[in-house]
Design a protein around this motif. Structure first.
Motif, PDB file in Angstrom:
ATOM      1  N   VAL A 272      -6.134  -2.431  -0.696  1.00  0.00           N
ATOM      2  CA  VAL A 272      -5.746  -2.807  -2.063  1.00  0.00           C
ATOM      3  C   VAL A 272      -5.199  -4.236  -2.090  1.00  0.00           C
ATOM      4  N   LEU A 273      -5.662  -5.016  -3.069  1.00  0.00           N
ATOM      5  CA  LEU A 273      -5.117  -6.344  -3.337  1.00  0.00           C
ATOM      6  C   LEU A 273      -4.054  -6.215  -4.424  1.00  0.00           C
ATOM      7  N   PHE A 274      -2.841  -6.622  -4.100  1.00  0.00           N
ATOM      8  CA  PHE A 274      -1.739  -6.604  -5.064  1.00  0.00           C
ATOM      9  C   PHE A 274      -1.694  -7.962  -5.737  1.00  0.00           C
ATOM     10  N   VAL A 275      -1.785  -7.987  -7.059  1.00  0.00           N
ATOM     11  CA  VAL A 275      -1.878  -9.233  -7.814  1.00  0.00           C
ATOM     12  C   VAL A 275      -0.699  -9.338  -8.773  1.00  0.00           C
ATOM     13  N   THR A 276       0.182 -10.296  -8.521  1.00  0.00           N
ATOM     14  CA  THR A 276       1.277 -10.554  -9.449  1.00  0.00           C
ATOM     15  C   THR A 276       1.719 -11.994  -9.273  1.00  0.00           C
ATOM     16  N   HIS A 277       2.278 -12.569 -10.326  1.00  0.00           N
ATOM     17  CA  HIS A 277       2.667 -13.977 -10.298  1.00  0.00           C
ATOM     18  C   HIS A 277       4.180 -14.151 -10.385  1.00  0.00           C
ATOM     19  N   PRO A 359       1.171   1.314   3.123  1.00  0.00           N
ATOM     20  CA  PRO A 359       0.051   1.163   4.068  1.00  0.00           C
ATOM     21  C   PRO A 359      -1.282   0.822   3.410  1.00  0.00           C
ATOM     22  N   SER A 360      -1.460   1.179   2.146  1.00  0.00           N
ATOM     23  CA  SER A 360      -2.733   0.916   1.479  1.00  0.00           C
ATOM     24  C   SER A 360      -2.875  -0.526   1.015  1.00  0.00           C
ATOM     25  N   THR A 361      -1.790  -1.276   0.973  1.00  0.00           N
ATOM     26  CA  THR A 361      -1.843  -2.669   0.523  1.00  0.00           C
ATOM     27  C   THR A 361      -2.377  -3.549   1.642  1.00  0.00           C
ATOM     28  N   GLY A 362      -3.477  -4.267   1.346  1.00  0.00           N
ATOM     29  CA  GLY A 362      -4.133  -5.073   2.359  1.00  0.00           C
ATOM     30  C   GLY A 362      -3.942  -6.565   2.202  1.00  0.00           C
ATOM     31  N   ALA A 363      -3.540  -7.015   1.009  1.00  0.00           N
ATOM     32  CA  ALA A 363      -3.296  -8.443   0.776  1.00  0.00           C
ATOM     33  C   ALA A 363      -2.542  -8.587  -0.533  1.00  0.00           C
ATOM     34  N   PHE A 364      -1.944  -9.767  -0.714  1.00  0.00           N
ATOM     35  CA  PHE A 364      -1.116 -10.034  -1.883  1.00  0.00           C
ATOM     36  C   PHE A 364      -1.565 -11.359  -2.491  1.00  0.00           C
ATOM     37  N   LEU A 365      -2.087 -11.334  -3.718  1.00  0.00           N
ATOM     38  CA  LEU A 365      -2.346 -12.563  -4.455  1.00  0.00           C
ATOM     39  C   LEU A 365      -1.029 -12.963  -5.078  1.00  0.00           C
ATOM     40  N   SER A 366      -0.429 -14.000  -4.512  1.00  0.00           N
ATOM     41  CA  SER A 366       0.976 -14.303  -4.783  1.00  0.00           C
ATOM     42  C   SER A 366       1.157 -15.695  -5.353  1.00  0.00           C
ATOM     43  N   HIS A 367       2.196 -15.846  -6.180  1.00  0.00           N
ATOM     44  CA  HIS A 367       2.595 -17.157  -6.697  1.00  0.00           C
ATOM     45  C   HIS A 367       3.274 -18.004  -5.627  1.00  0.00           C
ATOM     46  N   CYS A 368       3.564 -17.408  -4.488  1.00  0.00           N
ATOM     47  CA  CYS A 368       4.186 -18.092  -3.341  1.00  0.00           C
ATOM     48  C   CYS A 368       5.642 -18.457  -3.575  1.00  0.00           C
ATOM     49  N   HIS A 379       6.338  -7.396   6.061  1.00  0.00           N
ATOM     50  CA  HIS A 379       5.519  -6.191   6.100  1.00  0.00           C
ATOM     51  C   HIS A 379       4.098  -6.449   6.592  1.00  0.00           C
ATOM     52  N   GLY A 380       3.836  -7.654   7.111  1.00  0.00           N
ATOM     53  CA  GLY A 380       2.543  -7.924   7.717  1.00  0.00           C
ATOM     54  C   GLY A 380       1.388  -7.976   6.736  1.00  0.00           C
ATOM     55  N   VAL A 381       1.612  -8.557   5.561  1.00  0.00           N
ATOM     56  CA  VAL A 381       0.586  -8.614   4.515  1.00  0.00           C
ATOM     57  C   VAL A 381       0.130 -10.062   4.322  1.00  0.00           C
ATOM     58  N   PRO A 382      -1.156 -10.373   4.563  1.00  0.00           N
ATOM     59  CA  PRO A 382      -1.647 -11.730   4.317  1.00  0.00           C
ATOM     60  C   PRO A 382      -1.713 -12.034   2.830  1.00  0.00           C
ATOM     61  N   MET A 383      -1.795 -13.321   2.509  1.00  0.00           N
ATOM     62  CA  MET A 383      -1.672 -13.744   1.110  1.00  0.00           C
ATOM     63  C   MET A 383      -2.853 -14.579   0.634  1.00  0.00           C
ATOM     64  N   ILE A 384      -3.140 -14.448  -0.656  1.00  0.00           N
ATOM     65  CA  ILE A 384      -3.935 -15.419  -1.396  1.00  0.00           C
ATOM     66  C   ILE A 384      -2.932 -16.230  -2.194  1.00  0.00           C
TER      67      ILE A 384
END
Length: 484
Positions: A272-277, A359-368, A379-384
């Motif tokens: 799952v890609l988590f998308v929030t700004h 565990p289902s979260t595979g990446a985070f589209l993040s505002h940084c 938590h070991g989650v790579p980012m966009i």
């Protein structure tokens, strides 16, 4: 007759408004209480608290953390609707601090050993000087931004900034070079009130007895080495810098976002890609439409936290967590229905820590934002990386170019302006993270830092020991402080 035990040493905290500022200071306060046997008075500026801030403070109580509300102040004659959120924040903090001496005098605690503030509460220096209380600054962003902030006063006076702008690329002594337009956006217009306020506060960092920074050696070795050993920072002189990160929000209550977590429970691992700004970020209507289409085209599972579009990237800063409007009114027609098998759309807010740690979260589209960045690393989650405002472009560059845990979405054009990213590019970047070798490399690197972050916060770890040394010095300060 029993012998009465000595009271626990007492430290005060004050953060400027906004959940992103309050969270790291509150986590540091809690760590002092639970690991080093302190009691804390956590002062809160009461003008315009967001629902997210109120909920967070109300759900994180500890008997030795005492929430103290500063008096509500009338700033109607000082702030206006045409001010940026940052200028409003600075004015509110400055005016609220005027009541500090009387508030401290009314706190029924032992003498105050120290006062910890964030970077935008530097008015505390004067108040505490009168009271002989040492003030420490908690710089809640990256060590790289701390180094730039300490260097900015020199740039302002010696580099003819007002005539030619910032050097490009920017060369902060001992640090990696960085493009001028990737620096904190407040510095792009030296005539703006935002810049003047920022310069005012960073120019006063040297007044602190010490500076905590929410980072650690393995994450930012170059910047931290520069702050400790580079001739410029030794000559400023820079107060002692204590890397004590990664301090992040603790896991949220399982009652927060039950439906979201129940949906996540049904998804495959790291799918799952988590998308929030962030708590305050907003997209334009055009960009939100392209983002929705990009997610749909990628066919990737996603959680999309969405709020009403705005042309101001930080429009939700002062009302984080309060949005209730139906997302269907500003998403593409039929988007929610078409993606219902792979996606979940949430209005305004989601329990970020609970989602990032799932565990289902595979990446985070993040505002940084730096808090979100550290949560991902923890938590070991790579980012966009999709930076919005403040220092987020700088964070995005560090995370992608230096640390290797993110891929940048091309939201910055050739001239440094924010551009609309098209749906096909969004689709491509999402696929890179979940399907390509670059994504696997990022995942390996972020898991290395996850392990390192855990070690550094454990007993005998460098961040734990850095805080312990300061805490021990406060315990020994028997002859100074405010007698209350």
């Amino acid at each position: 007759m029993g012998i009465e035990s000595a009271p626990k040493p007492h430290v005060a905290f004050l953060a400027s408004p906004g959940i992103g500022h309050i969270t790291p200071l509150f986590e540091l306060a809690t760590r002092l209480v639970t690991q080093h046997n302190f009691q804390v008075s956590f002062l809160v500026i009461t003008n315009g608290p967001t629902p997210a801030q109120t909920k967070y403070l109300n759900s994180n109580s500890h008997p030795d953390v005492h929430i103290v509300d500063l008096p509500l102040i009338d700033v109607s004659g000082l702030v206006s609707n045409d001010m940026t959120p940052f200028v409003r924040l600075c004015i509110i903090a400055e005016e609220s601090i005027r009541s500090l001496r009387s508030v401290l005098s009314g706190i029924d605690r032992p003498k105050l050993r120290a006062f910890v503030i964030d970077i935008f509460c530097t008015g505390v220096f004067e108040a505490c000087k009168e009271l002989s209380v040492p003030v420490y600054s908690f710089f809640t962003s990256s060590a790289a931004l701390l180094a730039f902030s300490l260097y900015l006063p020199v740039l302002d006076t010696e580099v003819n900034y007002g005539s030619v702008g910032l050097p490009d690329p920017m060369e902060v002594p001992g640090c990696h070079s960085i493009r001028a337009w990737d620096l904190i956006d407040i510095t792009h217009d030296f005539k703006s009130d935002d810049y003047k306020w920022f310069l005012h506060h960073v120019s006063r960092l040297t007044m602190a007895t010490g500076i905590f920074v929410n980072s650690w050696e393995d994450l930012e070795p170059v910047a931290l080495r520069a702050l400790k050993h580079e001739t410029y920072f030794l000559n400023v002189p820079t107060p002692p810098v204590y890397p004590i990160g990664p301090l992040t929000k603790r896991d949220e209550s399982p009652d927060s976002g039950k439906q979201i977590l129940a949906w996540l429970d049904k998804q495959p691992k790291e799918s799952v890609l988590f998308v929030t700004h962030g708590s305050g970020g907003t997209l334009t209507s055009e960009q939100l439409t392209e983002l929705a289409w990009g997610l749909e085209l990628s066919q990737q599972r996603f959680i999309l936290v969405v709020r009403k579009p705005s042309d101001c990237a930080s429009a939700a800063f002062f009302n984080a967590g309060s949005e209730t409007e139906d997302p269907e009114t500003y998403l593409p027609d039929g988007f929610i229905k078409r993606t219902s098998q792979v996606g979940l759309v949430v209005s305004s807010w989601a329990p970020q820590m609970a989602v990032v740690s799932h565990p289902s979260t595979g990446a985070f589209l993040s505002h940084c934002g730096w808090n979100s960045t550290l949560e991902c690393v923890k938590h070991g989650v790579p980012m966009i990386a999709w930076p919005m405002y403040a220092e987020q472009r700088m964070n995005a560059t560090i995370l992608s170019d230096e640390v290797g845990v993110a891929v940048k979405m091309p939201v910055v054009g050739d001239g440094g302006d924010t551009v609309v990213v098209g749906r096909k590019e969004i689709e491509r970047v999402v696929r890179v993270v979940f399907e390509g070798g670059e994504g696997r490399k990022m995942r390996t690197r972020v898991n290395e830092l996850k392990a390192s972050g855990g070690v550094t916060l454990s007993r005998d770890g460098s961040s734990y020991e850095a805080l312990a040394r300061v805490a021990d010095s406060w315990k020994m300060e028997n002859g100074t402080g405010l007698g209350l």
